[in-house]
Scaffold this motif. Structure first.
Motif: not given
Length: 188
Positions: A167-178
């Motif tokens: 999802c572009a709103l919650c950016t799960p990939d960027a969040t989980l990777a960070a």
């Protein structure tokens, strides 16, 4: 009704096999009859759903002040909203939440543009994300789009394997990777 159709089709398949094994055409004719019955049930179900959708469609509602004189339109009764309150041009889907009231929500959010490095990290993670049935995106827990929708928790790796996109709103990939990188730093 669709389960009943499925059972009829499976029975027809079994009868075709029986007809081929026994060389008895009676079983084949019974199989054809069951197949025709299943097809008729599908058509009846389709017509019933189509009539129900027309009855609920705000486009078929009469303008305010017209109709049976009580001031309500068909769109007001079904959704609790005026047809004018709905955003023009946006595809909307009616959802029936656990509470039993009918709500309309706008279509799903855009897809997150994931960095290649984040994609490599996320594709190996077993962290849990949330998906909503019939929608193509996966989300992290605090996503504003999820609000009161019924969600299904899945490991992010499985969600990606099933074809869900971030999802572009919650950016799960960027969040989980960070989060993953932060955990690795704290272990050192």
């Amino acid at each position: 009704m669709l389960y009943f159709v499925l059972i009829l089709v499976l029975a027809a398949l079994g009868l075709v096999v029986t007809a081929l094994i026994t060389a008895n055409s009676l079983w084949a004719w019974i199989s054809i009859g069951l197949s025709v019955l299943a097809g008729l049930l599908l058509v009846v179900d389709w017509l019933r759903r189509r009539a129900a959708a027309r009855a609920q469609s705000p486009a078929d509602a009469e303008p305010d002040g017209a109709g049976d004189g009580d001031g309500d339109t068909a769109g007001d009764e079904d959704t609790g909203q005026d047809a004018a309150d709905e955003p023009a041009g946006e595809a909307q889907t009616a959802l029936l939440p656990a509470s039993g009231e009918l709500k309309t929500v706008a279509g799903d959010p855009a897809e997150e543009q994931t960095d290649a490095a984040d994609l490599l990290v996320v594709s190996a993670l077993e962290s849990e994300v949330l998906v909503v049935d019939e929608y193509p995106r996966y989300h992290v827990g605090g996503c504003t789009w999820l609000e009161s929708k019924d969600t299904i928790p899945l490991p992010v790796k499985e969600a990606r394997d099933l074809g869900f996109t971030p999802c572009a709103l919650c950016t799960p990939d960027a969040t989980l990777a960070a989060e993953h990188r932060e955990r690795r730093k704290s272990r050192k």
